[in-house]
Design an enzyme around this catalytic site. Structure first.
Site, PDB file in Angstrom:
ATOM      1  N   GLU A  41       0.834  -1.165  -0.091  1.00  0.00           N
ATOM      2  CA  GLU A  41      -0.026   0.047   0.154  1.00  0.00           C
ATOM      3  C   GLU A  41       0.907   1.453  -0.095  1.00  0.00           C
ATOM      4  O   GLU A  41       1.956   1.309   0.467  1.00  0.00           O
ATOM      5  CB  GLU A  41      -0.970  -0.085   1.231  1.00  0.00           C
ATOM      6  CG  GLU A  41      -1.718  -1.001   1.512  1.00  0.00           C
ATOM      7  CD  GLU A  41      -2.689  -0.980   2.767  1.00  0.00           C
ATOM      8  OE1 GLU A  41      -2.806   0.243   3.270  1.00  0.00           O
ATOM      9  OE2 GLU A  41      -3.117  -2.040   3.060  1.00  0.00           O
ATOM     10  N   CYS A 101      -3.669   2.547   7.398  1.00  0.00           N
ATOM     11  CA  CYS A 101      -2.282   1.605   7.892  1.00  0.00           C
ATOM     12  C   CYS A 101      -2.576   0.112   7.717  1.00  0.00           C
ATOM     13  O   CYS A 101      -2.688  -0.464   8.803  1.00  0.00           O
ATOM     14  CB  CYS A 101      -2.021   2.048   9.447  1.00  0.00           C
ATOM     15  SG  CYS A 101      -2.079   3.753   9.904  1.00  0.00           S
TER      16      CYS A 101
HETATM   17  N1  SAH Z   1       7.640   0.183  11.316  1.00  0.00           N
HETATM   18  C1  SAH Z   1       8.100   1.578  11.274  1.00  0.00           C
HETATM   19  C2  SAH Z   1       6.993   2.192  10.070  1.00  0.00           C
HETATM   20  C3  SAH Z   1       5.941   1.734   9.644  1.00  0.00           C
HETATM   21  S1  SAH Z   1       4.643   2.013  10.990  1.00  0.00           S
HETATM   22  C4  SAH Z   1       7.390   1.977  12.546  1.00  0.00           C
HETATM   23  O1  SAH Z   1       7.286   1.352  13.491  1.00  0.00           O
HETATM   24  O2  SAH Z   1       7.977   3.239  12.526  1.00  0.00           O
HETATM   25  C5  SAH Z   1       4.314   3.910  10.868  1.00  0.00           C
HETATM   26  C6  SAH Z   1       3.709   4.469  11.964  1.00  0.00           C
HETATM   27  O3  SAH Z   1       2.317   4.050  12.134  1.00  0.00           O
HETATM   28  C7  SAH Z   1       4.384   3.902  13.283  1.00  0.00           C
HETATM   29  O4  SAH Z   1       4.382   4.889  14.428  1.00  0.00           O
HETATM   30  C8  SAH Z   1       3.190   2.925  13.810  1.00  0.00           C
HETATM   31  O5  SAH Z   1       3.399   2.551  15.166  1.00  0.00           O
HETATM   32  C9  SAH Z   1       1.985   3.732  13.423  1.00  0.00           C
HETATM   33  N2  SAH Z   1       0.770   2.817  13.274  1.00  0.00           N
HETATM   34  C10 SAH Z   1       0.547   1.568  13.258  1.00  0.00           C
HETATM   35  N3  SAH Z   1      -0.574   1.341  13.112  1.00  0.00           N
HETATM   36  C11 SAH Z   1      -1.491   2.473  13.352  1.00  0.00           C
HETATM   37  C12 SAH Z   1      -2.905   2.482  13.483  1.00  0.00           C
HETATM   38  N4  SAH Z   1      -3.757   1.740  13.463  1.00  0.00           N
HETATM   39  N5  SAH Z   1      -3.185   4.144  13.714  1.00  0.00           N
HETATM   40  C13 SAH Z   1      -2.097   4.997  13.986  1.00  0.00           C
HETATM   41  N6  SAH Z   1      -0.942   5.011  13.861  1.00  0.00           N
HETATM   42  C14 SAH Z   1      -0.635   3.343  13.614  1.00  0.00           C
END
Ligand code: SAH
Length: 344
Positions: free
Chosen positions: A89, A330
């Protein structure tokens, strides 16, 4: 066969040097790919027939295929099919300062954050640099826009795919390429310490964001598996060293999860944890998904948390919410798509 969009300018120069040709050809090819956006090698008009034949024999030039797209007023979410049928995505957000694309770096993710939809589908493989670059090209073409900012916050953990991510940054940052400034690129990690160490020595001014999400180990252990390997007493000093060494400000992302990490006490504890670091905290309203039981904090609670951090001298912003209406937050586009396929 390698895809041409995964080659850095240096690698392409070496390719031509190995063929006893002028390395300036690499610049010409880059301009055809990224400035003029040709779709075939044959369309590269000032390039010799021999070069076109060589490129055709050695590289593919396939774009990514868009499977679905969901659009809201300020956001467009894309599901792409890769050449091996895997799905990833990307999300385009229209900010007042420009267009920002959130791209994926892996197919699935092994970091196992409990609140995250992407990690419900385990890592299948790393994305190649070309598959990251082509997310940008596909969205720019589809919407007929130019993307000004890139965030590596889609599916996957960028620092679990370090070398390809660095090649990707190199390609998009090259002035003869897509030419997105390094300060407009943000890499987000859940906190893989060895790679933060390596990234300290990286010479481009790329932004680093750390997914912190908790003010102490007890809470962080309960929501992020990675904290067992790299707990806060190791992570925080590493980030401090990163800031000292690079003189760059770091971002801490903090998802607001109702009743888990969003109390005023949690905010006070967080302020103490971060007080000596040149940073800012980005509070993220949690994007609820039907598969996971966590709930988002109320607006009121988020504001209280925000005020407490401010009062304690921490720079803080609340992230604007995009696209929760299109129910594709996400990693949900992919997981919903995979489930629908399995039901057939
Ligand atoms: N693995 C990396 C990058 C991808 S996730 C990381 O952990 O930073 C990117 C961001 O989105 C991260 O801060 C993650 O914790 C957040 N994230 C994941 N699921 C989410 C959700 N349902 N709502 C809001 N943020 C979310």
């Amino acid at each position: 066969m390698k895809n041409i969009y995964g080659e850095t300018l240096k690698e392409l120069e070496q390719y031509f040097i190995d063929k006893n040709e002028g390395k300036f050809k690499a610049t010409q090819v880059f301009e055809w790919l990224y400035k003029k956006r040709v779709k075939t090698f044959q369309d590269m008009k000032n390039v010799s027939l021999k070069t076109i034949n060589d490129l055709t024999n050695d590289f593919s030039i396939e774009p990514l295929e868009i499977i679905t797209k969901k659009t809201d007023i300020d956001v467009s979410k894309y599901l792409f099919k890769l050449s091996d049928n895997n799905k990833i995505e990307a999300v385009l957000m229209n900010h007042d300062y420009g267009n920002s694309l959130c791209i994926s770096t892996q197919v699935g993710c092994n970091m196992g954050c409990h609140f995250c939809e992407s990690g419900r589908l385990k890592k299948v493989r790393n994305l190649e640099a070309s598959e990251m670059v082509r997310q940008i090209l596909a969205v720019e073409e589809d919407l007929n826009i130019r993307i000004s900012h890139i965030v590596l916050m889609g599916i996957g953990e960028p620092f679990d795919n370090y070398d390809n991510v660095i090649s990707f940054v190199d390609i998009v940052n090259t002035p003869k390429g897509i030419d997105i400034g390094s300060r407009h690129i943000t890499i987000s990690t859940c906190g893989l310490i060895p790679k933060i160490e390596e990234f300290m020595n990286y010479d481009k001014q790329v932004n680093l964001a750390i997914s912190l999400h908790a003010p102490n180990n007890k809470i962080r252990n309960s929501i992020m598996k990675i904290n067992k390997a790299y707990p806060l007493e190791k992570l925080i000093p590493t980030v401090k060293r990163y800031v000292d060494k690079t003189k760059r400000r770091v971002t801490f992302e903090y998802i607001m999860l109702k009743g888990i990490n969003d109390s005023v006490d949690n905010a006070i504890e967080l302020s103490k944890l971060l007080k000596d670091i040149n940073c800012y905290v980005n509070l993220i309203p949690y994007n609820e998904t039907s598969h996971i039981e966590y709930k988002k904090s109320s607006k009121d609670q988020i504001l209280k948390f925000y005020d407490t951090l401010k009062k304690n001298g921490i720079n803080v912003t609340i992230r604007r919410e995009f696209g929760s209406k299109v129910k594709a937050a996400c990693g949900q586009l992919r997981s919903n798509y995979e489930e629908a396929q399995n039901e057939v």
